[in-house]
Design a protein around this motif. Sequence first.
Motif, short mmCIF file in Angstrom:
data_model
loop_
_atom_site.label_atom_id
_atom_site.label_comp_id
_atom_site.label_asym_id
_atom_site.label_seq_id
_atom_site.Cartn_x
_atom_site.Cartn_y
_atom_site.Cartn_z
N CYS A 63 0.89 -1.25 -0.09
CA CYS A 63 -0.07 -0.03 -0.05
C CYS A 63 0.76 1.32 0.06
CB CYS A 63 -0.81 0.03 1.38
SG CYS A 63 -2.28 -1.25 1.09
N ALA A 64 2.14 1.40 0.90
CA ALA A 64 2.83 2.26 1.11
C ALA A 64 3.76 2.71 -0.41
CB ALA A 64 3.88 2.35 1.99
N ARG A 65 4.05 1.50 -1.04
CA ARG A 65 4.79 1.83 -2.18
C ARG A 65 3.68 2.18 -3.45
NH1 ARG A 65 6.29 -2.95 -4.07
NH2 ARG A 65 5.65 -4.22 -2.30
N ALA A 66 2.47 1.59 -3.59
CA ALA A 66 1.84 1.84 -4.55
C ALA A 66 1.52 3.36 -4.40
CB ALA A 66 0.35 1.10 -4.60
N THR A 67 1.03 3.62 -3.09
CA THR A 67 0.63 5.27 -3.05
C THR A 67 1.62 6.30 -3.60
OG1 THR A 67 -0.85 4.51 -1.24
CG2 THR A 67 -0.33 6.66 -1.31
N PHE A 68 2.96 5.91 -2.95
CA PHE A 68 3.95 7.17 -3.19
C PHE A 68 4.78 7.04 -4.30
CE2 PHE A 68 3.02 7.27 1.44
CZ PHE A 68 2.52 8.74 1.32
N ILE A 69 4.72 5.69 -5.04
CA ILE A 69 5.11 5.70 -6.57
C ILE A 69 4.25 6.65 -7.64
CG2 ILE A 69 5.25 4.21 -8.52
CD1 ILE A 69 6.36 2.00 -6.64
N ALA A 166 10.58 4.87 -8.91
CA ALA A 166 9.53 5.78 -8.96
C ALA A 166 9.85 7.00 -10.09
CB ALA A 166 9.17 6.53 -7.92
N LEU A 167 11.32 6.91 -10.52
CA LEU A 167 11.73 8.01 -11.49
C LEU A 167 11.53 7.40 -12.90
CD1 LEU A 167 15.07 8.92 -9.79
CD2 LEU A 167 12.91 10.13 -9.58
N ILE A 168 11.23 6.20 -12.91
CA ILE A 168 11.16 5.47 -14.37
C ILE A 168 9.93 6.42 -15.48
CG2 ILE A 168 10.16 3.40 -15.39
CD1 ILE A 168 11.53 1.78 -13.72
N PRO A 169 9.09 6.78 -14.65
CA PRO A 169 7.77 7.48 -15.59
C PRO A 169 8.52 8.59 -16.02
CG PRO A 169 7.00 6.72 -13.52
CD PRO A 169 8.43 6.32 -13.43
N SER A 185 1.96 6.14 -16.70
CA SER A 185 3.33 4.94 -16.50
C SER A 185 3.49 4.77 -15.20
CB SER A 185 4.30 5.64 -17.04
OG SER A 185 4.72 6.76 -16.72
N SER A 186 3.04 5.76 -14.18
CA SER A 186 3.17 5.46 -12.53
C SER A 186 2.45 4.53 -12.05
CB SER A 186 3.06 6.88 -11.86
OG SER A 186 4.13 7.59 -12.21
N ILE A 187 1.12 4.50 -12.76
CA ILE A 187 0.06 3.54 -12.35
C ILE A 187 0.43 2.36 -12.74
CG2 ILE A 187 -2.54 3.37 -12.49
CD1 ILE A 187 -2.97 6.41 -12.62
N ILE A 188 0.77 2.32 -14.02
CA ILE A 188 1.19 0.97 -14.56
C ILE A 188 2.22 0.31 -13.77
CG2 ILE A 188 1.95 -0.21 -16.91
CD1 ILE A 188 0.53 1.76 -18.50
N LEU A 189 3.04 1.10 -13.70
CA LEU A 189 4.42 0.62 -12.60
C LEU A 189 3.79 0.04 -11.52
CD1 LEU A 189 7.21 0.27 -12.33
CD2 LEU A 189 7.52 2.72 -11.57
N ALA A 216 17.38 0.32 -10.38
CA ALA A 216 18.64 0.54 -11.33
C ALA A 216 18.15 1.46 -12.48
CB ALA A 216 19.37 -0.56 -11.65
N ILE A 217 17.14 0.92 -13.01
CA ILE A 217 16.55 1.25 -14.50
C ILE A 217 16.34 3.06 -14.07
CG2 ILE A 217 14.70 1.45 -16.05
CD1 ILE A 217 14.85 -1.73 -16.18
N GLY A 218 15.58 3.01 -13.04
CA GLY A 218 15.24 4.27 -12.60
C GLY A 218 15.97 5.36 -12.37
N LEU A 219 17.16 4.94 -11.75
CA LEU A 219 18.47 5.73 -11.56
C LEU A 219 19.04 6.10 -12.82
CD1 LEU A 219 20.13 4.09 -8.39
CD2 LEU A 219 18.58 6.55 -8.52
N TRP A 220 19.36 5.08 -13.85
CA TRP A 220 19.73 5.18 -15.18
C TRP A 220 18.79 6.38 -15.77
CZ3 TRP A 220 17.30 3.80 -19.83
CH2 TRP A 220 18.22 3.97 -20.86
N ILE A 221 17.58 6.34 -15.85
CA ILE A 221 16.82 7.16 -16.60
C ILE A 221 16.89 8.46 -15.97
CG2 ILE A 221 14.29 8.11 -16.92
CD1 ILE A 221 13.49 5.15 -17.04
N ALA A 222 17.07 8.74 -14.62
CA ALA A 222 17.48 10.10 -13.92
C ALA A 222 18.60 10.67 -14.53
CB ALA A 222 17.67 9.98 -12.59
N SER A 223 19.71 9.77 -14.69
CA SER A 223 21.13 10.05 -15.45
C SER A 223 21.13 10.59 -16.66
CB SER A 223 22.16 8.90 -14.91
OG SER A 223 23.34 9.20 -15.53
N LEU A 224 20.18 9.98 -17.44
CA LEU A 224 20.06 9.76 -18.91
C LEU A 224 19.31 11.30 -18.99
CD1 LEU A 224 20.32 8.87 -21.84
CD2 LEU A 224 17.99 7.86 -21.44
#
Length: 235
Positions: A63-69, A166-169, A185-189, A216-224
């Motif tokens: 519940c916590a992850r779903a809400t805050f993502i 959460a940075l992936i979207p 995309s956040s909701i799909i995630l 790791a993908i989220g951090l990569w997207i942030a870096s990109l």
Amino acid sequence: METLLKLIELEMRKHHFSKNLIAAGIANIVIFGFLAMIAFVDWGADDYAYSNYSVSFMLIDICARATFIVFAGALLSKFIIQEYRNKTMNVMFTYPIKRHKIIAAKLIIIFGFTFCMIMFTNLLMGAILLTVNHYYPFIADALTVNEAWRLLLKYSISSLSAAAMALIPLYFGMRKKSVTATLVSSIILVFIICSGGSGSSLSLNSIIIIPITLGAIGLWIASLSMHRLETKDVN
């Protein structure tokens, strides 16, 4: 580092960040209501959601992850996507500050807020669960000190990975500078990573390689995204 900290402070002031803390508090009240509803509706079922501490804390974490993502998706839209759309970002890029630092400050705020709120919610709801169970026992097993520390470590890692993924979207939102794409995309995630729970002992998040990879993908997207500021997004 001093410049980055100053940027973080300015971003929080500009976006009146205290309002997000109030919204997060309301979200916690909603989460508590949802968890309480499950406790009463599911009472007596063979796969009762609060049958043991392991499953109970997993439900709280889901519940916590779903809400805050999803909350993080809204912050990405507000802090970055909307500022690209209304050209506010172009004004910021005229400042004598490296562009990637401006984006880094925004992403650090979103990452830190998401991590802290998921951890806070896990701890708050966990404390409420322990208190209620102390006076009105409904969980059969006992929570040992070793088990408590194991769960704390497990959900600390879970919170970190969730804050990163959460940075992936941001990737999908930046393609066409779309707020809708970011939120969808956040909701799909959430649907992908938070499947399971409510009596189930297995969720995708319990397969440790999945949240770590997505984080790791989220951090990569942030870096990109910061790198693109020096090339395509600036032109």
